[in-house]
Motif scaffolding. Sequence first.
Motif, mmCIF file in Angstrom:
data_model
loop_
_atom_site.group_PDB
_atom_site.id
_atom_site.type_symbol
_atom_site.label_atom_id
_atom_site.label_comp_id
_atom_site.label_asym_id
_atom_site.label_seq_id
_atom_site.Cartn_x
_atom_site.Cartn_y
_atom_site.Cartn_z
ATOM 1 N N MET A 1 -9.166 -17.805 -10.945
ATOM 2 C CA MET A 1 -9.615 -17.389 -9.618
ATOM 3 C C MET A 1 -9.228 -15.935 -9.364
ATOM 4 O O MET A 1 -8.284 -15.420 -9.955
ATOM 5 C CB MET A 1 -8.981 -18.277 -8.535
ATOM 6 N N LYS A 2 -9.988 -15.267 -8.530
ATOM 7 C CA LYS A 2 -9.666 -13.900 -8.126
ATOM 8 C C LYS A 2 -8.853 -13.955 -6.841
ATOM 9 O O LYS A 2 -9.256 -14.583 -5.865
ATOM 10 C CB LYS A 2 -10.947 -13.086 -7.907
ATOM 11 N N LEU A 3 -7.702 -13.333 -6.867
ATOM 12 C CA LEU A 3 -6.819 -13.351 -5.712
ATOM 13 C C LEU A 3 -7.287 -12.340 -4.676
ATOM 14 O O LEU A 3 -7.543 -11.178 -4.992
ATOM 15 C CB LEU A 3 -5.392 -13.028 -6.149
ATOM 16 N N ARG A 4 -7.390 -12.787 -3.428
ATOM 17 C CA ARG A 4 -7.843 -11.911 -2.348
ATOM 18 C C ARG A 4 -6.647 -11.503 -1.492
ATOM 19 O O ARG A 4 -6.133 -12.302 -0.720
ATOM 20 C CB ARG A 4 -8.892 -12.627 -1.491
ATOM 21 N N ILE A 5 -6.218 -10.284 -1.663
ATOM 22 C CA ILE A 5 -5.154 -9.734 -0.839
ATOM 23 C C ILE A 5 -5.777 -8.760 0.151
ATOM 24 O O ILE A 5 -6.507 -7.855 -0.231
ATOM 25 C CB ILE A 5 -4.081 -9.041 -1.691
ATOM 26 N N LYS A 6 -5.489 -8.986 1.424
ATOM 27 C CA LYS A 6 -6.091 -8.180 2.480
ATOM 28 C C LYS A 6 -5.083 -7.164 3.005
ATOM 29 O O LYS A 6 -4.023 -7.516 3.514
ATOM 30 C CB LYS A 6 -6.556 -9.091 3.621
ATOM 31 N N ARG A 7 -5.418 -5.899 2.872
ATOM 32 C CA ARG A 7 -4.574 -4.838 3.406
ATOM 33 C C ARG A 7 -4.861 -4.624 4.884
ATOM 34 O O ARG A 7 -5.994 -4.780 5.335
ATOM 35 C CB ARG A 7 -4.805 -3.536 2.635
ATOM 36 N N ALA A 8 -3.825 -4.272 5.645
ATOM 37 C CA ALA A 8 -4.030 -3.991 7.067
ATOM 38 C C ALA A 8 -4.975 -2.802 7.208
ATOM 39 O O ALA A 8 -4.813 -1.791 6.511
ATOM 40 C CB ALA A 8 -2.692 -3.684 7.735
ATOM 41 N N PRO A 9 -5.969 -2.903 8.098
ATOM 42 C CA PRO A 9 -6.965 -1.826 8.231
ATOM 43 C C PRO A 9 -6.368 -0.481 8.594
ATOM 44 O O PRO A 9 -6.917 0.563 8.206
ATOM 45 C CB PRO A 9 -7.879 -2.343 9.355
ATOM 46 N N ASN A 10 -5.269 -0.487 9.325
ATOM 47 C CA ASN A 10 -4.671 0.787 9.752
ATOM 48 C C ASN A 10 -3.483 1.199 8.888
ATOM 49 O O ASN A 10 -2.623 1.961 9.312
ATOM 50 C CB ASN A 10 -4.255 0.728 11.223
ATOM 51 N N ASN A 11 -3.440 0.711 7.654
ATOM 52 C CA ASN A 11 -2.405 1.152 6.715
ATOM 53 C C ASN A 11 -2.482 2.661 6.492
ATOM 54 O O ASN A 11 -3.576 3.223 6.505
ATOM 55 C CB ASN A 11 -2.574 0.448 5.363
ATOM 56 N N PRO A 12 -1.347 3.314 6.269
ATOM 57 C CA PRO A 12 0.019 2.774 6.369
ATOM 58 C C PRO A 12 0.400 2.564 7.830
ATOM 59 O O PRO A 12 0.126 3.421 8.675
ATOM 60 C CB PRO A 12 0.870 3.854 5.713
ATOM 61 N N ILE A 13 1.044 1.434 8.111
ATOM 62 C CA ILE A 13 1.317 1.072 9.501
ATOM 63 C C ILE A 13 2.529 1.800 10.075
ATOM 64 O O ILE A 13 2.679 1.878 11.293
ATOM 65 C CB ILE A 13 1.492 -0.457 9.652
ATOM 66 N N ILE A 14 3.404 2.323 9.202
ATOM 67 C CA ILE A 14 4.586 3.055 9.656
ATOM 68 C C ILE A 14 4.705 4.325 8.824
ATOM 69 O O ILE A 14 4.660 4.275 7.588
ATOM 70 C CB ILE A 14 5.862 2.200 9.535
ATOM 71 N N VAL A 15 4.866 5.463 9.502
ATOM 72 C CA VAL A 15 4.921 6.756 8.826
ATOM 73 C C VAL A 15 6.137 7.536 9.318
ATOM 74 O O VAL A 15 6.742 7.197 10.334
ATOM 75 C CB VAL A 15 3.631 7.564 9.078
ATOM 76 N N PRO A 16 6.529 8.595 8.597
ATOM 77 C CA PRO A 16 7.694 9.393 9.009
ATOM 78 C C PRO A 16 7.452 10.118 10.336
ATOM 79 O O PRO A 16 6.321 10.246 10.806
ATOM 80 C CB PRO A 16 7.861 10.395 7.865
ATOM 81 N N GLY A 17 8.562 10.623 10.902
ATOM 82 C CA GLY A 17 8.481 11.436 12.108
ATOM 83 C C GLY A 17 9.354 10.913 13.226
ATOM 84 O O GLY A 17 10.135 9.990 13.061
ATOM 85 N N LYS A 18 9.272 11.556 14.381
ATOM 86 C CA LYS A 18 9.893 11.187 15.644
ATOM 87 C C LYS A 18 11.372 11.513 15.720
ATOM 88 O O LYS A 18 11.815 12.196 16.644
ATOM 89 C CB LYS A 18 9.662 9.717 15.975
ATOM 90 N N TYR A 19 12.191 10.998 14.798
ATOM 91 C CA TYR A 19 13.631 11.249 14.831
ATOM 92 C C TYR A 19 14.055 12.048 13.606
ATOM 93 O O TYR A 19 13.448 11.924 12.522
ATOM 94 C CB TYR A 19 14.401 9.934 14.887
ATOM 95 N N ASP A 20 15.115 12.827 13.734
ATOM 96 C CA ASP A 20 15.508 13.712 12.639
ATOM 97 C C ASP A 20 15.939 12.950 11.392
ATOM 98 O O ASP A 20 15.859 13.476 10.280
ATOM 99 C CB ASP A 20 16.598 14.689 13.087
ATOM 100 N N TRP A 21 16.379 11.699 11.543
ATOM 101 C CA TRP A 21 16.835 10.925 10.400
ATOM 102 C C TRP A 21 15.693 10.194 9.671
ATOM 103 O O TRP A 21 15.928 9.485 8.696
ATOM 104 C CB TRP A 21 17.908 9.920 10.820
ATOM 105 N N ARG A 22 14.440 10.425 10.107
ATOM 106 C CA ARG A 22 13.292 9.802 9.437
ATOM 107 C C ARG A 22 12.112 10.768 9.357
ATOM 108 O O ARG A 22 10.957 10.360 9.355
ATOM 109 C CB ARG A 22 12.895 8.490 10.134
ATOM 110 N N MET A 23 12.390 12.060 9.294
ATOM 111 C CA MET A 23 11.327 13.055 9.281
ATOM 112 C C MET A 23 10.630 13.172 7.932
ATOM 113 O O MET A 23 9.465 13.557 7.853
ATOM 114 C CB MET A 23 11.885 14.425 9.680
ATOM 115 N N ALA A 24 11.325 12.856 6.828
ATOM 116 C CA ALA A 24 10.752 13.059 5.497
ATOM 117 C C ALA A 24 10.042 11.813 4.967
ATOM 118 O O ALA A 24 8.881 11.882 4.545
ATOM 119 C CB ALA A 24 11.848 13.494 4.518
ATOM 120 N N THR A 25 10.733 10.658 4.982
ATOM 121 C CA THR A 25 10.168 9.442 4.399
ATOM 122 C C THR A 25 10.611 8.207 5.178
ATOM 123 O O THR A 25 11.688 8.173 5.775
ATOM 124 C CB THR A 25 10.622 9.252 2.929
#
Length: 345
Positions: A1-25
């Motif tokens: 069988m072919k496995l169907r994995i569904k990715r979230a449409p708005n991936n990536p759902i979490i990105v860097p930014g906002k606070y200085d301790w998460r600005m890069a990654t």
Amino acid sequence: MKLRIKRAPNNPIIVPGKYDWRMATVFNPGVIYENGRVYLYERTAGQLRPFICYIGMMESDDGVNFIHSSDKPVFTPAMAGSKYGSVQDPRITKIEDTYYMTYAYRPFAWSSHPTGTGVPESFQTDFPGFDGDPMKNQTRSGIAISKDLYHWQHHVWATPVELDDRDVILFPEKINGRFTMLRRPLQFVGEKYGTDKAGIWISYSEDLQNWTDTELIAKPEFQWESNRIGGSLPPLKTDEGWLVIYHGVETINETTKMVVYRAGAMILDIDNPSKVLYRSSKFILEPEEYYEKYGLYIPSVVFPTGGYIHEDQLSIYYGVCDTAIARASVNINDLLTFIKENSTN
């Protein structure tokens, strides 16, 4: 069988930014599902030189749209013992009335220089009290605990200081009265250990401090895991046994350190998880989308570290290129069938 994995449409759902301790990654999150709410623990970094990593906390009602629980990390290198260090790749489980976070720890953070083609060039950083000896700066794994998911404290070291031992993951319940832990000691290779490349090992403990000798349960067997394998998200209990999602690394070009990270799956015996019942020869997830192939740190990486089963769906949260966080889902019965149909056991 072919496995169907569904990715979230708005991936990536979490990105860097906002606070200085998460600005890069932001990447490789631990996840737990409690009372209809998803709690996510992100590995973050504010910069790459030095690459000091923290663990931040987010939560969501739908598993896709997350808000920060705090404007500060919930777990830091200083809480593990060194403000110059790095805490990485949290995995979250609940056993009885306590939440456990296993995490990788380096006492002195590297400085990293991404190349855009493969694994970054990384160097020991000059810190007060550190002579630069890499043997004094290996990655060991710790266990932190919490009663409320928001407040964490270091509890115990799960691995010895002389080993580079990460991908340490607790099972979500005691088995035959003992804590059970997957691990990946990097030095356990060669004829003595029964594997030429780093594999997945298992240990047991009654108190989280004294562990049985490690037992090899899986080693690299297929081309897509030819470099090494390691555990990914905490094992999930199913009717077929313990579902273990793991990562496999294939080296594409040794000169440029070009690699591809994929995800595989196996099923362990419920009462004796040292026994592999089924292991798929085919991977279940590989870099396909742009955000899975190109990023700040390492190209071509999908690295699952958190997930949960709700009704008949398995939700998987994974780091992409050590840069951001994505989500995918799959029918759990389809996944178990896929593993069994493609098993080499």
